[in-house]
Design a protein around this motif. Sequence first.
Motif, PDB file in Angstrom:
ATOM      1  N   TYR A  48      45.672  24.646  13.166  1.00 19.24           N
ATOM      2  CA  TYR A  48      46.556  23.924  14.412  1.00 19.24           C
ATOM      3  C   TYR A  48      46.048  22.617  14.509  1.00 19.24           C
ATOM      4  CZ  TYR A  48      41.827  24.106  16.825  1.00 19.24           C
ATOM      5  OH  TYR A  48      40.619  23.648  16.959  1.00 19.24           O
ATOM      6  N   ASP A  49      46.947  21.995  15.214  1.00 16.59           N
ATOM      7  CA  ASP A  49      46.863  20.434  15.384  1.00 16.59           C
ATOM      8  C   ASP A  49      46.082  20.390  16.819  1.00 16.59           C
ATOM      9  OD1 ASP A  49      47.278  17.849  16.319  1.00 16.59           O
ATOM     10  OD2 ASP A  49      48.467  17.614  14.871  1.00 16.59           O
ATOM     11  N   ASP A  50      44.812  19.929  17.111  1.00 21.48           N
ATOM     12  CA  ASP A  50      44.353  19.745  18.278  1.00 21.48           C
ATOM     13  C   ASP A  50      44.811  18.515  19.286  1.00 21.48           C
ATOM     14  OD1 ASP A  50      43.125  17.550  17.214  1.00 21.48           O
ATOM     15  OD2 ASP A  50      41.103  18.343  17.710  1.00 21.48           O
ATOM     16  N   LYS A  51      45.919  17.800  18.865  1.00 22.07           N
ATOM     17  CA  LYS A  51      46.641  16.868  19.389  1.00 22.07           C
ATOM     18  C   LYS A  51      48.093  17.250  19.779  1.00 22.07           C
ATOM     19  CE  LYS A  51      47.355  11.693  19.126  1.00 22.07           C
ATOM     20  NZ  LYS A  51      47.027  10.483  18.746  1.00 22.07           N
ATOM     21  N   ASN A  52      48.827  17.701  18.681  1.00 22.17           N
ATOM     22  CA  ASN A  52      50.086  18.072  19.010  1.00 22.17           C
ATOM     23  C   ASN A  52      50.519  19.340  18.835  1.00 22.17           C
ATOM     24  OD1 ASN A  52      51.178  15.064  19.297  1.00 22.17           O
ATOM     25  ND2 ASN A  52      50.135  15.101  17.055  1.00 22.17           N
ATOM     26  N   ASP A  53      51.191  19.786  19.618  1.00 23.71           N
ATOM     27  CA  ASP A  53      51.951  21.220  19.588  1.00 23.71           C
ATOM     28  C   ASP A  53      53.128  21.082  18.610  1.00 23.71           C
ATOM     29  OD1 ASP A  53      53.036  23.543  19.232  1.00 23.71           O
ATOM     30  OD2 ASP A  53      52.621  24.277  21.217  1.00 23.71           O
ATOM     31  N   TRP A  54      53.069  21.205  17.194  1.00 23.50           N
ATOM     32  CA  TRP A  54      54.375  20.748  16.484  1.00 23.50           C
ATOM     33  C   TRP A  54      55.553  21.817  16.764  1.00 23.50           C
ATOM     34  CZ3 TRP A  54      53.183  19.212  10.743  1.00 23.50           C
ATOM     35  CH2 TRP A  54      52.076  18.020  10.728  1.00 23.50           C
ATOM     36  N   ARG A  55      55.315  22.817  17.547  1.00 23.87           N
ATOM     37  CA  ARG A  55      56.330  23.660  17.663  1.00 23.87           C
ATOM     38  C   ARG A  55      57.301  23.237  18.802  1.00 23.87           C
ATOM     39  NH1 ARG A  55      54.743  29.866  17.353  1.00 23.87           N
ATOM     40  NH2 ARG A  55      55.388  29.589  19.508  1.00 23.87           N
ATOM     41  N   LYS A  56      56.557  22.442  19.703  1.00 19.73           N
ATOM     42  CA  LYS A  56      57.394  21.841  20.713  1.00 19.73           C
ATOM     43  C   LYS A  56      57.993  20.453  20.438  1.00 19.73           C
ATOM     44  CE  LYS A  56      55.246  24.609  24.594  1.00 19.73           C
ATOM     45  NZ  LYS A  56      54.656  24.477  25.605  1.00 19.73           N
ATOM     46  N   THR A  57      57.254  19.674  19.912  1.00 19.30           N
ATOM     47  CA  THR A  57      57.413  18.090  19.646  1.00 19.30           C
ATOM     48  C   THR A  57      58.533  18.238  18.740  1.00 19.30           C
ATOM     49  OG1 THR A  57      55.894  17.960  18.035  1.00 19.30           O
ATOM     50  CG2 THR A  57      55.120  17.342  20.236  1.00 19.30           C
ATOM     51  N   ASN A  58      59.628  17.163  18.815  1.00 23.50           N
ATOM     52  CA  ASN A  58      60.731  17.079  17.907  1.00 23.50           C
ATOM     53  C   ASN A  58      60.566  15.666  17.094  1.00 23.50           C
ATOM     54  OD1 ASN A  58      62.992  17.793  16.615  1.00 23.50           O
ATOM     55  ND2 ASN A  58      64.315  16.655  18.257  1.00 23.50           N
ATOM     56  N   LYS A  59      59.362  15.069  16.747  1.00 21.76           N
ATOM     57  CA  LYS A  59      58.919  13.891  16.141  1.00 21.76           C
ATOM     58  C   LYS A  59      58.062  14.311  15.028  1.00 21.76           C
ATOM     59  CE  LYS A  59      59.275  11.339  20.509  1.00 21.76           C
ATOM     60  NZ  LYS A  59      58.794  10.253  21.086  1.00 21.76           N
ATOM     61  N   PHE A  60      57.924  13.296  14.127  1.00 21.30           N
ATOM     62  CA  PHE A  60      57.170  13.335  12.814  1.00 21.30           C
ATOM     63  C   PHE A  60      55.699  13.048  13.458  1.00 21.30           C
ATOM     64  CE2 PHE A  60      60.929  12.244   9.765  1.00 21.30           C
ATOM     65  CZ  PHE A  60      61.018  13.673   9.478  1.00 21.30           C
ATOM     66  N   VAL A  61      54.703  13.323  12.729  1.00 17.61           N
ATOM     67  CA  VAL A  61      53.202  12.610  13.081  1.00 17.61           C
ATOM     68  C   VAL A  61      53.446  11.484  12.432  1.00 17.61           C
ATOM     69  CG1 VAL A  61      50.935  13.108  12.839  1.00 17.61           C
ATOM     70  CG2 VAL A  61      52.447  15.022  13.678  1.00 17.61           C
ATOM     71  N   LYS A  62      53.358  10.296  12.966  1.00 18.63           N
ATOM     72  CA  LYS A  62      53.153   9.010  12.342  1.00 18.63           C
ATOM     73  C   LYS A  62      51.886   8.699  12.280  1.00 18.63           C
ATOM     74  CE  LYS A  62      57.738   7.110  13.679  1.00 18.63           C
ATOM     75  NZ  LYS A  62      58.309   6.033  14.193  1.00 18.63           N
ATOM     76  N   ILE A  63      51.368   8.109  10.864  1.00 19.32           N
ATOM     77  CA  ILE A  63      50.135   7.415  10.632  1.00 19.32           C
ATOM     78  C   ILE A  63      50.243   6.343  10.410  1.00 19.32           C
ATOM     79  CG2 ILE A  63      48.042   7.816   9.358  1.00 19.32           C
ATOM     80  CD1 ILE A  63      49.099  10.869   8.688  1.00 19.32           C
ATOM     81  N   GLU A  64      49.941   5.240  11.263  1.00 18.68           N
ATOM     82  CA  GLU A  64      49.916   3.783  11.357  1.00 18.68           C
ATOM     83  C   GLU A  64      49.266   3.491   9.853  1.00 18.68           C
ATOM     84  OE1 GLU A  64      52.162   1.953  12.714  1.00 18.68           O
ATOM     85  OE2 GLU A  64      52.514   3.847  14.170  1.00 18.68           O
ATOM     86  N   PRO A  65      49.869   2.239   9.444  1.00 14.63           N
ATOM     87  CA  PRO A  65      48.913   1.451   8.029  1.00 14.63           C
ATOM     88  C   PRO A  65      47.694   1.546   8.328  1.00 14.63           C
ATOM     89  CG  PRO A  65      51.215   0.502   8.610  1.00 14.63           C
ATOM     90  CD  PRO A  65      50.834   1.330   9.693  1.00 14.63           C
TER      91      PRO A  65
END
Length: 622
Positions: free
Chosen positions: A122-139
């Motif tokens: 699981y992801d303890d920050k985002n619920d991937w099933r609800k959000t409609n965005k990529f998980v962005k990892i900054e440089p």
Amino acid sequence: MTKSKKRFWRANPNSSQTNFPGRISSIEERYAEFIRRYVIKRKALAKDKEGIRIKISAFNNRNLTLTHNKNKGQYSVEVLMSHLINNNNTLTFKCSLYNDRKQVINLTAASLLDACSLTLWYDDKNDWRKTNKFVKIEPKRMYDHIIIQFHIDEPVISSYQIPIALNFKSEIGERNITLCRTIRLNILNAREKESTTKGKEISPFTGKRFSYKYLIETHKKIAEHGPPYLEHEFTELKFECDEPEILETLSKITVAKRTTLKNYAEKFHNCLWLEEINKVRMLEKYNMENVTMIREDKRLKLHVPGLEQKRPSLVIGDKIHIAIHDDHTAYRGYITEIEYCYVFIENVDDDLLETISECPSSELDVSFQLGTLPLERAHQGIKEVCDRGIVKSLFNINKRSSPEVPIRKITSFKNRAVIKNHEQRTAVENILNCTSGRAPYIVYGPPGTGKTVTIVEAIYQIFKDTSKKILVCAPSNAACDMLTEKLIEFCKSHELIRIHSKARDKSMIPEKIRPYSNFSSEDEVSSMYCEHLLGYRIIVTTLILIGKYRDGTGGNKRPSYKADYVFIDEAAQASEPESCVALAMLKPNGNIVLAGDPKQLGPIILSTGAQEYGLGNVFQFL
């Protein structure tokens, strides 16, 4: 941390675990693609690349230490049974993602490549099933919110592999990058056994069906195992039938279980399939669970109780499937040496070797695979004797043809005792003069009546008075060795060859016949091909092994070997399809000589149905 159905997903392609935004293919296609790439290209996917790094560590548990193998992308951890129990039978790991690039990288998907229900993420920050965005990892930043959890209701000593795949997409060019990591979990120090089992040796043979989802094998060529299995139209058909269907077919094509020229091929193919089904079932009884192996360099050593008594009956070259207990992946290996109650296994994938090295107490499941080469050669023998019309000779017993040459009286015998025995002398003269025509000439009688002496004398007379090629076969190596010892009394090493299989134990080969055998200068059994056989007048080998030299073996166009005479000693101990392997090597208008005692024990047939329908020795219809 509270478990929530919204955040936890099992490794199931039908669930929403892999249903992330930005997916181009369906859920099933994405999951299947992850699996395919992991199995085929797991080593390439295991390395950090293009500025993306992955690190796995223990989560909220300082007592766990993970060992990292960078080349394999593997993290190994050993945990005591007591420690696991104290943590509610649960272990949690954190997956940290590092972006060393100068551009943003998007994490588009994560998936457990393990159908085992013990593991989830699981992801303890985002619920991937609800959000409609990529998980962005900054440089030059890190993302450490991917959590992997292992939970087992009843801890046991065992080893588990937890593979996870992560998919990234670059914002520039929208290029997809997939990386995989594997956690190897070894549980040690089981609870004490119940008092009822103390002091008792528990058999490793469980007889349970060996199941796995993926099979990993090395692709190195294994010279010791001879040619690949023969392939023909029967290979796939047999796997489409089960025992009741085959028995129903046999009952339809045979009348009163009689063999005829019309039903000969179909009947014996079905009988062989019945026998194969029963051999597979018999071998499954020796499936082993929770056993350990010893690593010796590039090979594994396995203790097999009862091996000396041929329970199970294994030979060099047999395949073996090995799986870490309760894991979904099996590894294929080959038995390359047998020593008392131990087998040595080679050509196993390096991942399994490393697992056993890191944790020698890893519990493994083992399944011995049926070697189908003898059955395939028997199928091919049946096909060839039918296609070439040789089978008609077996139904020509009452239609004796006249000799092709005038009757010749023998004036000089190699064995003087044959002169004084009227039956033996008559049999030798009949064989030399082909009095049976195309039908087999039968030499039979109780033990000690001189059957082998008679055919050896007949071979001598043919060898001395003609230039014909002679093939001498028997169902066992011991019978072939005995025949060779008698034949080398009048043959030179360039006239006779005793062909041994590479799987044979060299210590069992008599010293006397070694100069006449296929041995190399290093005293090892060497490969023989059809072109090597053409220069010999007499060839001695087993019924199954001679099938290696049929036309087109291995798909190579080589000079074919065919014999003017085929002698089969101890023919009553071989099944009819086995005898057909040798009969298929006969030249057109060649001669067949069978020697044996149909009153003695015949071949070992496991299938009662096949035995009932006539999968016995060739004498049953003569």
